[in-house]
Enzyme design. Structure first.
Site, PDB file in Angstrom:
ATOM      1  CB  THR A  41      -0.935   0.005   1.223  1.00  0.00           C
ATOM      2  OG1 THR A  41      -1.757  -1.160   1.176  1.00  0.00           O
ATOM      3  CG2 THR A  41      -1.808   1.237   1.255  1.00  0.00           C
ATOM      4  CG  ASP A 245       7.573   0.762   1.984  1.00  0.00           C
ATOM      5  OD1 ASP A 245       8.196  -0.198   1.500  1.00  0.00           O
ATOM      6  OD2 ASP A 245       6.880   0.676   3.011  1.00  0.00           O
TER       7      ASP A 245
END
Length: 298
Positions: A41, A245
């Site tokens: 996500t 990320d």
């Protein structure tokens, strides 16, 4: 071109602690916040904020947390598949954030495991040759291999960020075009202690480009053209959650926008974006905004 991020969605619950507990220890902590998370996500949201057409292939459960996750994702310019929840609990990540800015994470994979290969295949039926499939380490080795094999069959570019890392992920490197790892992961997958020989060993498995993130020491890129290194910009550390990320997603977005192999310029942009995340508390709430990313990428 679009990116299919095949991964997970979780609810991140962050606790501030003095130091990581030893085995058998009981410690005090302060719950500082709750945020949307999950490596898949995180990367999908940042890619989308960079202006890359992105589909997140990930599952949530049919509980209140799953509904909350759907509402959060709906506020981003991001396609989510499957759109309906699964009959399970939504995954949760417990983030232990130390006073020095370091962290440790504990993540459940119940919903991630429920996501079937049929679900993934259906979502990827909308792909075109040259699109990108990005995976992390939240699935089993067998499931991760099956997704990459499907991607290769469709002529897609495969990007692998094997975190949480498993030693057996090494067997998937021949299916990987771009590999992004940290210092622990590159050593574990290669069996080498020194970073550069470890990266070279992974490149020799057939990976086209190996990127190793080195924390405060920056990052290195190894490919057929040779070795490139970049320094990390100075930053006052508030919370390192999501920094990796951010780096991966912005680096990938930069190289896709430039339609060229990864370069030092792409990594420098990624490092600046990662510094923004590190300087803030939280996960989703710490990520660079669309405006900040646009300024970095233009």
């Amino acid at each position: 071109m679009q990116v299919f991020v095949v991964g997970n969605i979780s609810v991140d619950e962050t606790f501030l602690i003095d130091e990581l507990p030893a085995k058998g220890a009981s410690i005090h902590g302060v719950k500082t916040h709750q945020d949307l998370g999950g490596k898949g996500t995180n990367q999908a949201i940042i890619l989308s904020r960079c202006g890359i057409k992105t589909t997140l292939i990930a599952a949530v459960g049919n509980d209140s947390q799953g509904k909350w996750c759907h509402e959060k994702i709906a506020s981003e310019n991001l396609a989510l598949f499957p759109s309906s929840p699964r009959d399970c609990r939504t995954d949760t990540s417990l983030v232990l954030n130390c006073a020095d800015g370091d962290n440790a994470n504990i993540t459940t994979v119940t919903a991630a495991n429920v996501l079937s290969l049929d679900d993934i295949n259906q979502a990827m039926s909308f792909s075109n040759s040259g699109d990108v499939v990005l995976q992390q380490g939240n699935f089993s080795v067998e499931k991760t291999a099956a997704v990459f094999a499907l991607a290769r069959k469709k002529g897609l570019i495969t990007v692998f960020n094997p975190s949480p890392v498993k030693w057996a992920f090494a067997q998937l490197l021949p299916l990987t075009d771009i590999l992004v790892v940290n210092q622990l992961e590159v050593r574990l997958l290669s069996g080498e202690n020194e970073i550069l020989p470890a990266a070279e060993a992974l490149l020799n498995t057939g990976v086209s480009q190996v990127v190793v993130t080195l924390g405060a020491e920056g990052a290195l890129l190894l490919n057929a053209q040779g070795l490139q290194r970049i320094a990390a910009p100075p930053v006052k550390v508030a919370d390192t959650t999501g920094a990796g990320d951010t780096f991966l997603a912005v680096m990938l977005a930069s190289t896709l926008r430039g339609q060229s192999p990864i370069s030092a310029k792409d990594m420098r942009r990624a490092a600046k974006a990662s510094a923004i995340t590190i300087g803030r508390i939280g996960t989703l709430s710490a990520f660079p905004t669309r405006q900040e990313l646009a300024e970095l990428l233009n």
